[in-house]
Scaffold this motif. Structure first.
Motif, PDB file in Angstrom:
ATOM      1  N   LYS A  24       6.324   7.052  -9.501  1.00  0.00           N
ATOM      2  CA  LYS A  24       5.617   8.285  -9.134  1.00  0.00           C
ATOM      3  C   LYS A  24       4.543   8.642 -10.153  1.00  0.00           C
ATOM      4  O   LYS A  24       3.594   9.349  -9.855  1.00  0.00           O
ATOM      5  CB  LYS A  24       6.609   9.431  -9.004  1.00  0.00           C
ATOM      6  N   ASN A  25       4.676   8.140 -11.375  1.00  0.00           N
ATOM      7  CA  ASN A  25       3.708   8.443 -12.430  1.00  0.00           C
ATOM      8  C   ASN A  25       2.673   7.337 -12.612  1.00  0.00           C
ATOM      9  O   ASN A  25       1.917   7.368 -13.567  1.00  0.00           O
ATOM     10  CB  ASN A  25       4.444   8.674 -13.753  1.00  0.00           C
ATOM     11  N   SER A  26       2.678   6.375 -11.712  1.00  0.00           N
ATOM     12  CA  SER A  26       1.756   5.255 -11.870  1.00  0.00           C
ATOM     13  C   SER A  26       0.307   5.716 -11.691  1.00  0.00           C
ATOM     14  O   SER A  26      -0.002   6.600 -10.900  1.00  0.00           O
ATOM     15  CB  SER A  26       2.086   4.138 -10.891  1.00  0.00           C
ATOM     16  N   ASP A  27      -0.535   5.093 -12.443  1.00  0.00           N
ATOM     17  CA  ASP A  27      -1.958   5.405 -12.448  1.00  0.00           C
ATOM     18  C   ASP A  27      -2.635   4.760 -11.242  1.00  0.00           C
ATOM     19  O   ASP A  27      -2.299   3.638 -10.869  1.00  0.00           O
ATOM     20  CB  ASP A  27      -2.553   4.861 -13.749  1.00  0.00           C
ATOM     21  N   ASP A  28      -3.584   5.468 -10.625  1.00  0.00           N
ATOM     22  CA  ASP A  28      -4.307   4.921  -9.475  1.00  0.00           C
ATOM     23  C   ASP A  28      -5.032   3.630  -9.835  1.00  0.00           C
ATOM     24  O   ASP A  28      -5.127   2.722  -9.015  1.00  0.00           O
ATOM     25  CB  ASP A  28      -5.310   5.941  -8.939  1.00  0.00           C
ATOM     26  N   ALA A  29      -5.528   3.545 -11.067  1.00  0.00           N
ATOM     27  CA  ALA A  29      -6.244   2.337 -11.490  1.00  0.00           C
ATOM     28  C   ALA A  29      -5.310   1.124 -11.506  1.00  0.00           C
ATOM     29  O   ALA A  29      -5.714   0.018 -11.127  1.00  0.00           O
ATOM     30  CB  ALA A  29      -6.866   2.541 -12.864  1.00  0.00           C
ATOM     31  N   LYS A  30      -4.064   1.328 -11.919  1.00  0.00           N
ATOM     32  CA  LYS A  30      -3.100   0.218 -11.943  1.00  0.00           C
ATOM     33  C   LYS A  30      -2.747  -0.210 -10.522  1.00  0.00           C
ATOM     34  O   LYS A  30      -2.633  -1.396 -10.245  1.00  0.00           O
ATOM     35  CB  LYS A  30      -1.834   0.625 -12.690  1.00  0.00           C
ATOM     36  N   ILE A  31      -2.573   0.770  -9.641  1.00  0.00           N
ATOM     37  CA  ILE A  31      -2.273   0.430  -8.245  1.00  0.00           C
ATOM     38  C   ILE A  31      -3.448  -0.316  -7.631  1.00  0.00           C
ATOM     39  O   ILE A  31      -3.272  -1.315  -6.938  1.00  0.00           O
ATOM     40  CB  ILE A  31      -1.928   1.699  -7.431  1.00  0.00           C
ATOM     41  N   ARG A  32      -4.664   0.169  -7.877  1.00  0.00           N
ATOM     42  CA  ARG A  32      -5.864  -0.491  -7.339  1.00  0.00           C
ATOM     43  C   ARG A  32      -5.975  -1.910  -7.869  1.00  0.00           C
ATOM     44  O   ARG A  32      -6.326  -2.832  -7.120  1.00  0.00           O
ATOM     45  CB  ARG A  32      -7.104   0.327  -7.697  1.00  0.00           C
ATOM     46  N   GLU A  33      -5.670  -2.121  -9.133  1.00  0.00           N
ATOM     47  CA  GLU A  33      -5.726  -3.462  -9.726  1.00  0.00           C
ATOM     48  C   GLU A  33      -4.773  -4.413  -9.008  1.00  0.00           C
ATOM     49  O   GLU A  33      -5.127  -5.548  -8.695  1.00  0.00           O
ATOM     50  CB  GLU A  33      -5.373  -3.368 -11.207  1.00  0.00           C
ATOM     51  N   PHE A  87      -8.269  -4.974   2.952  1.00  0.00           N
ATOM     52  CA  PHE A  87      -6.834  -5.145   2.770  1.00  0.00           C
ATOM     53  C   PHE A  87      -6.355  -4.309   1.589  1.00  0.00           C
ATOM     54  O   PHE A  87      -5.331  -3.636   1.660  1.00  0.00           O
ATOM     55  CB  PHE A  87      -6.460  -6.615   2.512  1.00  0.00           C
ATOM     56  N   SER A  88      -7.102  -4.370   0.514  1.00  0.00           N
ATOM     57  CA  SER A  88      -6.748  -3.640  -0.693  1.00  0.00           C
ATOM     58  C   SER A  88      -6.740  -2.140  -0.448  1.00  0.00           C
ATOM     59  O   SER A  88      -5.832  -1.434  -0.881  1.00  0.00           O
ATOM     60  CB  SER A  88      -7.734  -3.985  -1.819  1.00  0.00           C
ATOM     61  N   GLN A  89      -7.743  -1.639   0.261  1.00  0.00           N
ATOM     62  CA  GLN A  89      -7.828  -0.202   0.528  1.00  0.00           C
ATOM     63  C   GLN A  89      -6.666   0.260   1.407  1.00  0.00           C
ATOM     64  O   GLN A  89      -6.067   1.302   1.138  1.00  0.00           O
ATOM     65  CB  GLN A  89      -9.158   0.146   1.197  1.00  0.00           C
ATOM     66  N   MET A  90      -6.323  -0.508   2.434  1.00  0.00           N
ATOM     67  CA  MET A  90      -5.197  -0.143   3.296  1.00  0.00           C
ATOM     68  C   MET A  90      -3.896  -0.092   2.505  1.00  0.00           C
ATOM     69  O   MET A  90      -3.107   0.847   2.639  1.00  0.00           O
ATOM     70  CB  MET A  90      -5.053  -1.134   4.447  1.00  0.00           C
ATOM     71  N   LEU A  91      -3.674  -1.103   1.674  1.00  0.00           N
ATOM     72  CA  LEU A  91      -2.454  -1.157   0.877  1.00  0.00           C
ATOM     73  C   LEU A  91      -2.446  -0.041  -0.159  1.00  0.00           C
ATOM     74  O   LEU A  91      -1.416   0.591  -0.389  1.00  0.00           O
ATOM     75  CB  LEU A  91      -2.327  -2.530   0.207  1.00  0.00           C
ATOM     76  N   PHE A  92      -3.582   0.229  -0.776  1.00  0.00           N
ATOM     77  CA  PHE A  92      -3.685   1.320  -1.748  1.00  0.00           C
ATOM     78  C   PHE A  92      -3.362   2.658  -1.109  1.00  0.00           C
ATOM     79  O   PHE A  92      -2.609   3.463  -1.660  1.00  0.00           O
ATOM     80  CB  PHE A  92      -5.085   1.354  -2.371  1.00  0.00           C
ATOM     81  N   ASP A  93      -3.928   2.905   0.074  1.00  0.00           N
ATOM     82  CA  ASP A  93      -3.655   4.164   0.781  1.00  0.00           C
ATOM     83  C   ASP A  93      -2.170   4.292   1.116  1.00  0.00           C
ATOM     84  O   ASP A  93      -1.580   5.361   0.944  1.00  0.00           O
ATOM     85  CB  ASP A  93      -4.483   4.249   2.060  1.00  0.00           C
ATOM     86  N   TYR A  94      -1.569   3.208   1.560  1.00  0.00           N
ATOM     87  CA  TYR A  94      -0.144   3.210   1.911  1.00  0.00           C
ATOM     88  C   TYR A  94       0.712   3.495   0.685  1.00  0.00           C
ATOM     89  O   TYR A  94       1.627   4.325   0.721  1.00  0.00           O
ATOM     90  CB  TYR A  94       0.246   1.883   2.556  1.00  0.00           C
ATOM     91  N   LEU A  95       0.437   2.796  -0.412  1.00  0.00           N
ATOM     92  CA  LEU A  95       1.232   2.969  -1.619  1.00  0.00           C
ATOM     93  C   LEU A  95       1.017   4.360  -2.232  1.00  0.00           C
ATOM     94  O   LEU A  95       1.958   4.946  -2.753  1.00  0.00           O
ATOM     95  CB  LEU A  95       0.913   1.879  -2.643  1.00  0.00           C
ATOM     96  N   SER A  96      -0.175   4.868  -2.175  1.00  0.00           N
ATOM     97  CA  SER A  96      -0.455   6.207  -2.698  1.00  0.00           C
ATOM     98  C   SER A  96       0.297   7.264  -1.894  1.00  0.00           C
ATOM     99  O   SER A  96       0.766   8.256  -2.437  1.00  0.00           O
ATOM    100  CB  SER A  96      -1.956   6.499  -2.651  1.00  0.00           C
ATOM    101  N   LYS A  98       3.153   6.787  -0.407  1.00  0.00           N
ATOM    102  CA  LYS A  98       4.597   6.636  -0.651  1.00  0.00           C
ATOM    103  C   LYS A  98       5.039   7.148  -2.015  1.00  0.00           C
ATOM    104  O   LYS A  98       6.216   7.229  -2.276  1.00  0.00           O
ATOM    105  CB  LYS A  98       5.014   5.165  -0.526  1.00  0.00           C
ATOM    106  N   ARG A  99       4.094   7.489  -2.897  1.00  0.00           N
ATOM    107  CA  ARG A  99       4.473   7.974  -4.228  1.00  0.00           C
ATOM    108  C   ARG A  99       5.041   9.337  -4.179  1.00  0.00           C
ATOM    109  O   ARG A  99       4.930  10.196  -3.501  1.00  0.00           O
ATOM    110  CB  ARG A  99       3.293   7.989  -5.183  1.00  0.00           C
TER     111      ARG A  99
END
Length: 99
Positions: A24-33, A87-96, A98-99
């Protein structure tokens, strides 16, 4: 004794216990990476599949490292292209979400 459906059901139940949690505390930059890295893998697999039957113009001059060089080139091309195919944007939106 056990049917294949029972084995598949047991495997899927065990897999649900091993689902990774999203910090839940993960940084958006790390998720995007990470999502860009995943998209890079998808792109590399697509390029490998698309170019496996490609014939070279100079097919008589095959270099032993030719296959490795082309694979490395496609890998770098996929890394450079990652983040631009969606693909990256869809996965990023999904993971964001779910946090």
């Amino acid at each position: 004794m056990y049917g294949s459906n029972t084995v598949a059901l047991n495997a899927s139940l065990m897999a649900k216990d091993n689902v990774p949690n999203i910090d839940k505390n993960s940084d958006d930059a790390k998720i995007r990476e990470q999502t860009d890295a995943f998209e890079s893998i998808i792109l590399k697999m697509l390029m490998d599949n698309a170019m496996k039957d490609q014939e070279d113009i100079f097919s008589s001059q095959k270099d032993p490292g030719d296959k490795i060089y082309k694979s490395m080139y496609r890998e770098e091309l996929a890394k450079a292209s990652a983040g631009g195919f969606g693909f990256s944007q869809m996965l990023f939106d999904y993971l964001s979400e779910k946090r």
